[in-house]
Motif scaffolding. Structure first.
Motif, PDB file in Angstrom:
ATOM      1  N   ALA A   1      -7.496  14.356   4.429  1.00 32.59           N
ATOM      2  CA  ALA A   1      -7.837  12.942   4.636  1.00 32.59           C
ATOM      3  C   ALA A   1      -6.773  12.300   5.516  1.00 32.59           C
ATOM      4  O   ALA A   1      -5.602  12.710   5.461  1.00 32.59           O
ATOM      5  CB  ALA A   1      -7.911  12.223   3.293  1.00 32.59           C
ATOM      6  N   PRO A   2      -7.157  11.328   6.330  1.00 30.90           N
ATOM      7  CA  PRO A   2      -6.138  10.636   7.132  1.00 30.90           C
ATOM      8  C   PRO A   2      -5.073  10.028   6.223  1.00 30.90           C
ATOM      9  O   PRO A   2      -5.382   9.567   5.125  1.00 30.90           O
ATOM     10  CB  PRO A   2      -6.927   9.535   7.837  1.00 30.90           C
ATOM     11  N   GLU A   3      -3.837  10.092   6.683  1.00 35.73           N
ATOM     12  CA  GLU A   3      -2.763   9.460   5.910  1.00 35.73           C
ATOM     13  C   GLU A   3      -2.675   8.012   6.348  1.00 35.73           C
ATOM     14  O   GLU A   3      -2.345   7.725   7.493  1.00 35.73           O
ATOM     15  CB  GLU A   3      -1.446  10.181   6.152  1.00 35.73           C
ATOM     16  N   LEU A   4      -2.996   7.126   5.432  1.00 34.45           N
ATOM     17  CA  LEU A   4      -3.019   5.702   5.769  1.00 34.45           C
ATOM     18  C   LEU A   4      -2.174   4.920   4.779  1.00 34.45           C
ATOM     19  O   LEU A   4      -2.174   5.198   3.584  1.00 34.45           O
ATOM     20  CB  LEU A   4      -4.444   5.177   5.717  1.00 34.45           C
ATOM     21  N   ARG A   5      -1.478   3.956   5.311  1.00 34.46           N
ATOM     22  CA  ARG A   5      -0.713   3.036   4.463  1.00 34.46           C
ATOM     23  C   ARG A   5      -1.099   1.628   4.904  1.00 34.46           C
ATOM     24  O   ARG A   5      -0.913   1.277   6.069  1.00 34.46           O
ATOM     25  CB  ARG A   5       0.784   3.261   4.653  1.00 34.46           C
ATOM     26  N   LEU A   6      -1.680   0.870   3.984  1.00 32.20           N
ATOM     27  CA  LEU A   6      -2.186  -0.457   4.332  1.00 32.20           C
ATOM     28  C   LEU A   6      -1.881  -1.447   3.220  1.00 32.20           C
ATOM     29  O   LEU A   6      -1.749  -1.053   2.048  1.00 32.20           O
ATOM     30  CB  LEU A   6      -3.704  -0.402   4.537  1.00 32.20           C
ATOM     31  N   PRO A   7      -1.811  -2.741   3.557  1.00 26.80           N
ATOM     32  CA  PRO A   7      -1.709  -3.759   2.501  1.00 26.80           C
ATOM     33  C   PRO A   7      -3.053  -3.917   1.815  1.00 26.80           C
ATOM     34  O   PRO A   7      -4.094  -3.586   2.401  1.00 26.80           O
ATOM     35  CB  PRO A   7      -1.331  -5.023   3.272  1.00 26.80           C
TER      36      PRO A   7
ATOM     37  N   GLY B   1      -2.553  -9.114  -0.212  1.00 25.57           N
ATOM     38  CA  GLY B   1      -1.304  -9.190   0.537  1.00 25.57           C
ATOM     39  C   GLY B   1      -0.086  -8.943  -0.331  1.00 25.57           C
ATOM     40  O   GLY B   1       1.048  -8.997   0.144  1.00 25.57           O
ATOM     41  N   GLU B   2      -0.297  -8.660  -1.601  1.00 23.38           N
ATOM     42  CA  GLU B   2       0.833  -8.511  -2.530  1.00 23.38           C
ATOM     43  C   GLU B   2       1.222  -7.057  -2.755  1.00 23.38           C
ATOM     44  O   GLU B   2       2.288  -6.776  -3.300  1.00 23.38           O
ATOM     45  CB  GLU B   2       0.485  -9.171  -3.867  1.00 23.38           C
ATOM     46  N   HIS B   3       0.356  -6.132  -2.381  1.00 26.58           N
ATOM     47  CA  HIS B   3       0.619  -4.715  -2.651  1.00 26.58           C
ATOM     48  C   HIS B   3       0.336  -3.877  -1.412  1.00 26.58           C
ATOM     49  O   HIS B   3      -0.447  -4.271  -0.558  1.00 26.58           O
ATOM     50  CB  HIS B   3      -0.255  -4.212  -3.803  1.00 26.58           C
ATOM     51  N   THR B   4       0.985  -2.733  -1.362  1.00 28.94           N
ATOM     52  CA  THR B   4       0.745  -1.771  -0.294  1.00 28.94           C
ATOM     53  C   THR B   4       0.377  -0.447  -0.944  1.00 28.94           C
ATOM     54  O   THR B   4       0.964  -0.081  -1.972  1.00 28.94           O
ATOM     55  CB  THR B   4       2.019  -1.599   0.564  1.00 28.94           C
ATOM     56  N   LEU B   5      -0.574   0.241  -0.370  1.00 28.80           N
ATOM     57  CA  LEU B   5      -0.959   1.532  -0.935  1.00 28.80           C
ATOM     58  C   LEU B   5      -0.952   2.587   0.163  1.00 28.80           C
ATOM     59  O   LEU B   5      -1.472   2.360   1.260  1.00 28.80           O
ATOM     60  CB  LEU B   5      -2.345   1.454  -1.584  1.00 28.80           C
ATOM     61  N   ASP B   6      -0.343   3.707  -0.146  1.00 26.63           N
ATOM     62  CA  ASP B   6      -0.296   4.852   0.755  1.00 26.63           C
ATOM     63  C   ASP B   6      -1.183   5.925   0.147  1.00 26.63           C
ATOM     64  O   ASP B   6      -0.975   6.324  -1.013  1.00 26.63           O
ATOM     65  CB  ASP B   6       1.154   5.340   0.872  1.00 26.63           C
ATOM     66  N   LEU B   7      -2.190   6.380   0.914  1.00 28.67           N
ATOM     67  CA  LEU B   7      -3.104   7.388   0.360  1.00 28.67           C
ATOM     68  C   LEU B   7      -2.348   8.647  -0.067  1.00 28.67           C
ATOM     69  O   LEU B   7      -2.763   9.341  -1.001  1.00 28.67           O
ATOM     70  CB  LEU B   7      -4.192   7.739   1.378  1.00 28.67           C
TER      71      LEU B   7
END
Lengths: 391, 61
Positions: free
Chosen positions: B29-35, B39-45
């Motif tokens: 799967a693409p490695e994605l890091r997004l808010p 806007g309070e949290h960030t998640l990295d797959l």
């Protein structure tokens, strides 16, 4: 989607199945309201720049415990098989980084390189780093020119300009620049339906596959009825984002011009700023456009006087060049305060005549304003014109 | 453990639409890091390695 949500509930736990959403829209608050309305309690990530590079939504993707994709838009049987199955670890090691990983990884590239600057600009905008808006927009616009052969950069530059338009840091021309960038991007990849939707969101009714945000009023009403406070939308909805799909129809020919002899006192640009933007339909012929007009009293110079009639706008186009769907528009803004300084938006549609590429729409607003300095209140006319040119 | 999946309202897309997905079956799967949308949290797959993931990519319109 709520069907998925309910059906997956029994499978979710802190160590087992994770359910994640990614929304491909410009305004996160609208998706937040949608999630509140539908009771979606899983994390939803915000991808306005289309970093996933998906071309359509919705997509349902199954990813195993090793990070390997096991299904895309699966059938119910395939999903059940995935949930019950066990998957072997891949025999080849996962690449340390792929494009998606490093795109937003500040520091992953040589400092000052194209990739480093791109990552910083996207990160600054996605995480709303204070004071970085203008620099990020400038970087993405410059890079869209440098990589003109890659439409992804044009799309991202458009997202950045629209973000600034919706912020307190807005600059004149931001909305039109966003539309122009998106139009260039779509020309480079006509099968990119997420990019196409971004234009159609603001475009004419004849080009809308569906009403984009007509669910919002129902959502707000139902959330309030549950005793909750609906999420604030932040960016105001424009009428075109609520409009139902419909063919263009020239209309209100019977409307009377409110100041035909031009007797009402003129207000210049120093009092009331007028900004316009034109969003053409995304078909190959591009003959119908949404016209967006936004009026705002200049800070420190004037403010709206709300103790009289609402602001109205009159539009006129040379019939040889195009037809308007409406000529007389009335502000939907109804502040309860005696004075205010909010943006007042007006939209109409123009159909270019056969064989015509450009039309000029002239118009004026009639409104009540008060001067900030000495408090003088006047009923004034603010003239404006917009050139509408087929992309 | 077996749950009934009969109620799943799958939004099936045409084969052409599936071809427009960046996700390839059998590939990482693409490695994605997004808010997130708050806007309070960030998640990295990548942080979800070790768990199965069902990912919905969508828009509220």
């Amino acid at each position: 989607m709520p069907g998925w949500h309910d059906a997956l509930l029994p499978w979710r736990d802190d160590d087992g199945l994770a359910v994640i959403g990614i929304t491909e829209e410009q305004h996160p608050a609208r998706c937040r309201l949608f999630a509140q309305w539908k009771g979606l309690d899983w994390p939803i990530l915000w991808d306005p720049f289309n970093l996933t590079e998906s071309k359509v939504v919705p997509l349902h993707v199954l990813i195993d415990e090793h990070g390997i994709v096991r299904g895309v838009n699966p059938t119910a049987e395939a999903l059940e098989e995935f949930l019950l199955g066990e998957f072997p670890a891949p025999t080849t090691p996962r690449a340390e980084h792929d494009a998606g990983a490093t795109l937003l990884e500040v520091g992953a590239h040589a400092q000052g390189s194209f990739e480093d600057l791109h990552a910083r600009a996207l990160s600054d905008l996605l995480w709303r780093v204070p004071g970085r808006m203008d620099a990020a927009v400038d970087t993405l616009e410059r890079q869209a020119i440098e990589r003109a052969d890659d439409p992804r950069y044009a799309f991202r530059a458009g997202v950045a300009r629209r973000m600034r338009y919706d912020s307190v840091e807005r600059e004149p021309g931001d909305f039109q620049a966003a539309l122009d960038h998106w139009t260039r991007a779509l020309a480079g990849d006509p099968n990119q339906y997420i990019w196409r939707r971004r234009i159609q969101q603001y475009g004419p009714r004849m080009d809308k596959p569906y009403p984009f945000y007509d669910w919002i009023a129902t959502a707000q009403r139902e959330i309030t009825a549950r005793g909750e406070v609906p999420c604030e939308l932040r960016a105001a909805l424009t009428p075109v984002e609520l409009a139902q799909p419909a063919d263009f129809r020239a209309g209100d020919g019977g409307a009377s011009e409110p100041d035909p002899s031009g007797r009402i006192q003129r207000a210049d640009d120093g009092w009331i700023a007028v900004e316009s933007a034109v969003a053409f339909d995304t078909s190959a012929s591009s003959r119908v456009a949404s016209l967006h007009f936004a009026l705002r009293p200049r800070a420190g110079r004037a403010h709206w006087n709300n103790e009289a009639e609402p602001t109205i706008v009159w539009l006129d186009a040379d019939a040889a060049h195009g037809r308007l769907d409406r000529q007389l528009l009335e502000s939907t803004s109804r502040p309860t305060a005696a004075v205010s300084d909010e943006l007042r938006s007006f939209t109409a549609e123009l159909e270019l005549a056969d064989g015509v590429d450009t039309a000029v729409v002239r118009g004026y607003a009639l409104t009540y304003v008060c001067e900030d300095v000495d408090g003088t209140c006047l009923f004034v006319r603010r003239d404006f014109a917009v050139e509408v040119t087929r992309p | 453990m077996k749950h009934t999946l009969a109620l799943f309202a799958l939004a099936l897309l045409s084969p052409a639409a599936v071809g427009q997905s960046p996700y390839r079956v059998g590939a990482p799967a693409p490695e994605l890091r997004l808010p997130d949308i708050t806007g309070e949290h960030t998640l990295d797959l990548a942080d979800l390695l070790g768990r199965k993931v069902v990912l919905f990519e969508f828009a509220s319109w």
